[in-house]
Design a protein around this motif. Structure first.
Motif, PDB file in Angstrom:
ATOM      1  N   SER A 185     -12.786  -2.142 -40.168  1.00 47.07           N
ATOM      2  CA  SER A 185     -12.220  -0.889 -41.008  1.00 47.07           C
ATOM      3  C   SER A 185     -10.882  -1.042 -41.442  1.00 47.07           C
ATOM      4  CB  SER A 185     -12.587   0.470 -39.979  1.00 47.07           C
ATOM      5  OG  SER A 185     -11.863   0.437 -38.882  1.00 47.07           O
ATOM      6  N   LEU A 209     -11.987  12.555 -34.273  1.00 49.35           N
ATOM      7  CA  LEU A 209     -11.597  11.479 -33.685  1.00 49.35           C
ATOM      8  C   LEU A 209     -12.795  11.088 -33.052  1.00 49.35           C
ATOM      9  CD1 LEU A 209      -8.216  12.119 -31.821  1.00 49.35           C
ATOM     10  CD2 LEU A 209      -8.482  10.846 -34.148  1.00 49.35           C
ATOM     11  N   LEU A 210     -13.536  11.999 -32.386  1.00 46.48           N
ATOM     12  CA  LEU A 210     -14.997  11.486 -31.863  1.00 46.48           C
ATOM     13  C   LEU A 210     -15.842  10.834 -32.925  1.00 46.48           C
ATOM     14  CD1 LEU A 210     -15.162  13.983 -28.999  1.00 46.48           C
ATOM     15  CD2 LEU A 210     -14.539  11.641 -28.621  1.00 46.48           C
ATOM     16  N   HIS A 247     -14.912   8.142 -34.532  1.00 48.44           N
ATOM     17  CA  HIS A 247     -15.164   6.715 -33.648  1.00 48.44           C
ATOM     18  C   HIS A 247     -16.467   6.213 -33.898  1.00 48.44           C
ATOM     19  CE1 HIS A 247     -16.175   4.587 -29.928  1.00 48.44           C
ATOM     20  NE2 HIS A 247     -14.949   4.271 -30.025  1.00 48.44           N
ATOM     21  N   GLU A 248     -17.568   7.070 -33.684  1.00 43.13           N
ATOM     22  CA  GLU A 248     -19.109   6.830 -33.919  1.00 43.13           C
ATOM     23  C   GLU A 248     -19.420   6.179 -35.304  1.00 43.13           C
ATOM     24  OE1 GLU A 248     -20.994   6.816 -31.383  1.00 43.13           O
ATOM     25  OE2 GLU A 248     -19.509   7.585 -30.053  1.00 43.13           O
ATOM     26  N   THR A 255     -17.547   2.435 -35.560  1.00 44.12           N
ATOM     27  CA  THR A 255     -18.270   1.564 -34.679  1.00 44.12           C
ATOM     28  C   THR A 255     -19.608   1.384 -35.131  1.00 44.12           C
ATOM     29  OG1 THR A 255     -17.221   2.542 -32.793  1.00 44.12           O
ATOM     30  CG2 THR A 255     -18.976   1.259 -32.335  1.00 44.12           C
ATOM     31  N   LEU A 281      -5.297   8.391 -36.990  1.00 40.00           N
ATOM     32  CA  LEU A 281      -6.567   7.378 -36.815  1.00 40.00           C
ATOM     33  C   LEU A 281      -6.205   5.894 -36.692  1.00 40.00           C
ATOM     34  CD1 LEU A 281      -9.220   9.607 -38.812  1.00 40.00           C
ATOM     35  CD2 LEU A 281      -9.174   9.115 -36.174  1.00 40.00           C
ATOM     36  N   TYR A 291      -5.272   4.011 -34.639  1.00 42.56           N
ATOM     37  CA  TYR A 291      -5.722   3.091 -33.642  1.00 42.56           C
ATOM     38  C   TYR A 291      -7.153   3.005 -33.840  1.00 42.56           C
ATOM     39  CZ  TYR A 291      -8.136   6.925 -31.238  1.00 42.56           C
ATOM     40  OH  TYR A 291      -9.077   8.075 -31.036  1.00 42.56           O
ATOM     41  N   LEU A 292      -7.923   3.672 -34.469  1.00 44.46           N
ATOM     42  CA  LEU A 292      -9.306   3.498 -34.768  1.00 44.46           C
ATOM     43  C   LEU A 292      -9.726   2.321 -35.901  1.00 44.46           C
ATOM     44  CD1 LEU A 292     -11.021   7.022 -34.718  1.00 44.46           C
ATOM     45  CD2 LEU A 292     -11.120   5.182 -32.901  1.00 44.46           C
ATOM     46  N   SER A 293      -8.763   2.167 -36.750  1.00 39.66           N
ATOM     47  CA  SER A 293      -8.773   1.223 -37.706  1.00 39.66           C
ATOM     48  C   SER A 293      -8.443  -0.302 -37.286  1.00 39.66           C
ATOM     49  CB  SER A 293      -7.966   1.687 -38.927  1.00 39.66           C
ATOM     50  OG  SER A 293      -8.068   2.883 -39.307  1.00 39.66           O
TER      51      SER A 293
END
Length: 516
Positions: free
Chosen positions: A276, A387-388, A391-392, A395, A423, A425-427
């Motif tokens: 991502s 955020l949750l 994340h799903e 992923t 966001l 940290y999710l990427s």
């Protein structure tokens, strides 16, 4: 001592609910020959859910019965008609005053429920069940029994008697309760095999949101938590909560280029499959245009793409892409690109996740663009849920080998900037865009500040949006503070895109036709 009587293998076997998505949550459906409590406030969708259960049974050739103490046959037929259904094959038994049943052709007996004692009401319902011998029954609603009982003990005993009768006669039943008591009565939770709660939420702006939760299901694994659902013409549709760990898929590792040598050099050759990328910067800096470059490159490779557009209409997106020399309209026409214009006030997060899954698993989409996360955040009830949810989704897409592009606008144009939600940290990759001023002109800069997979440049390059697409210049040497939006220049002139183009046009021997 006689041997104990063992239940048959089909006892409590899954029975289809007739509701798209609900069977997945219940691991196959309702339990056969058991009573299920469906509770929710008025307007939450209990009647629609119950009718879908009976209509599915009628389609399978089963005998179905709807016992109503709260709605007349005419009202139920009206609900079915608005959904495009026919109640043929579904028996309706009314326990309502005659003045509420306006269909003179109806053949069922009409009984004044207000004049009946509680025991007689339950007896009449049991007698109708005994006459029809249905395999599926809906009892609507238990609130009327609660009012006639005038006491929790008597109420519990009557419901227990009804439940026991249904169990003895191998009937799968839905007992509806509208929770109109002053306090929610939990007496029924221990009596019923399963409890499903429907909720209707009213945000401060936009359409209502509906969700359901399975509170209990004896002896059966079910998917807990809240699941969004909608009621539209055709009935109720449930969107099971996405659990990314259940959707792993092997894929080939490769890279997706943009067709722009400078941009791909910044990213170490391009975007890696199954990662991502977040494009972060102020409004108008070129985030969406850069993302479209990767979308059109993927389409040119024969891949399918999905654009979830929150911020601009599809027509504007097509015009903007055409102005950059990108054939988005053609890809939409031949089915390789799907563009969904999302209204955050009307689409629930669960429906959006289901839309992504449908595109990936049924249409074979290999690249997804969400433009923008700012609009997506408006579809969520709070930042922590965003955020949750993200994340799903990320992923899930990564495990499916899908390349994901996320556009996030920051507040401000120059100087200090901030985003409504972090966001990064999710990427897997973060591409940062900035405006900067040089020689009285507003310019754009692009850099890669994070990439988990593979190397990338640590330089800052100039970005220019032109009619033939994107142009990425050489590293901005001599500048300081470009990423702050307030740079200072300490190098020699002639290092920027426009200046180099002008110097090339002024070279000796370059004729006028070449300059054009």
């Amino acid at each position: 001592m006689p041997d104990p009587v063992l239940p048959s293998p089909d006892d409590a076997a899954p029975v289809p609910t007739g509701v798209p998505g609900l069977d997945h949550i219940l691991e196959g459906g309702y339990a056969a020959n058991r009573a299920h409590l469906i509770e929710g406030r008025p307007g939450s969708g209990k009647t629609t859910l119950a009718l879908q259960f009976l209509l599915d049974g009628a389609r399978l050739g089963e005998r179905c019965l709807y016992i109503t103490l709260s709605e007349s046959r005419r009202e139920l037929v009206s609900v079915a008609t608005r959904h495009g259904w026919s109640l043929e094959g579904v028996e309706i038994f009314e326990l309502v005053p005659p003045e509420l049943s306006l269909d003179p052709r109806q053949q069922q007996s009409l009984v004044h429920s207000s004049d009946l004692e509680l025991g007689e009401t339950v007896r009449l319902a049991i007698a109708e069940i005994d006459r029809i011998k249905p395999q599926r029954v809906v009892f609507d609603s238990l609130s009327e029994i609660r009012l006639l009982s005038q006491g929790s003990l008597r109420y519990r005993r009557q419901v227990l008697a009804l439940r026991s009768y249904l169990l003895i006669h191998d009937t799968t039943a839905l007992l509806l309760d509208d929770l109109t008591a002053e306090q929610d009565d939990l007496n029924l939770h221990s009596l019923c095999h399963a409890v499903i709660q429907l909720e209707q939420l009213a945000p401060l702006y936009g359409g209502e949101r509906r969700r359901l939760r399975v509170i209990k299901m004896r002896g059966t694994h079910f998917r807990g938590g809240y699941h969004d659902f909608v009621i539209r013409r055709g009935g109720l549709t449930v969107f099971p909560r996405l659990i990314a760990a259940e959707h792993h898929h092997s894929y080939d590792i490769d890279r997706l280029g943009s067709g722009n040598a400078g941009l791909d050099a910044l990213l170490g050759g391009g975007l890696d499959r199954g990662t991502s990328t977040m494009l972060l910067g102020p409004s108008g800096v070129g985030k969406s245009s850069t993302a479209l470059a990767y979308v059109t490159a993927a389409l040119a490779r024969g891949e399918r793409g999905l654009i979830l557009s929150f911020d601009e209409p599809t027509g504007i997106l097509m015009r903007r892409a055409a102005g950059l020399g990108m054939d988005v309209a053609g890809a939409m026409a031949d089915g390789h690109l799907r563009v969904e214009q999302i209204d955050p006030a009307e689409v629930s997060p669960g429906e959006l996740a289901a839309m992504v899954r449908d595109a990936v698993e049924r249409e074979g989409v290999r690249l997804v663009l969400i433009d923008s996360l700012t609009g997506y955040q408006n579809a969520m009830p709070g930042e922590q849920y965003l955020l949750l949810q993200m994340h799903e989704i990320l992923t899930y897409l990564n495990q499916q080998g899908v390349t994901t592009l996320l556009v996030l606008a920051q507040h401000g144009l120059v100087g200090q900037m901030s985003a409504t939600v972090d966001l990064t940290y999710l990427s897997d990759t973060v591409v940062l865009f900035r405006f900067f001023e040089a020689d009285g002109h507003l310019r754009r800069a692009v850099s890669v500040v994070k990439k988990r997979v593979g190397p990338h440049e640590d330089t800052i390059r100039e970005l220019r949006i032109a009619g033939d697409g994107l142009r990425v210049g050489e590293p901005l040497a001599g500048f300081r503070g470009v990423l702050t939006g307030v740079p200072s220049y300490h190098g020699a002139p002639g290092r920027l895109l426009a200046e180099r183009e002008q110097s090339e046009q002024d070279r000796p021997g370059r004729d006028s036709h070449e300059r054009e």
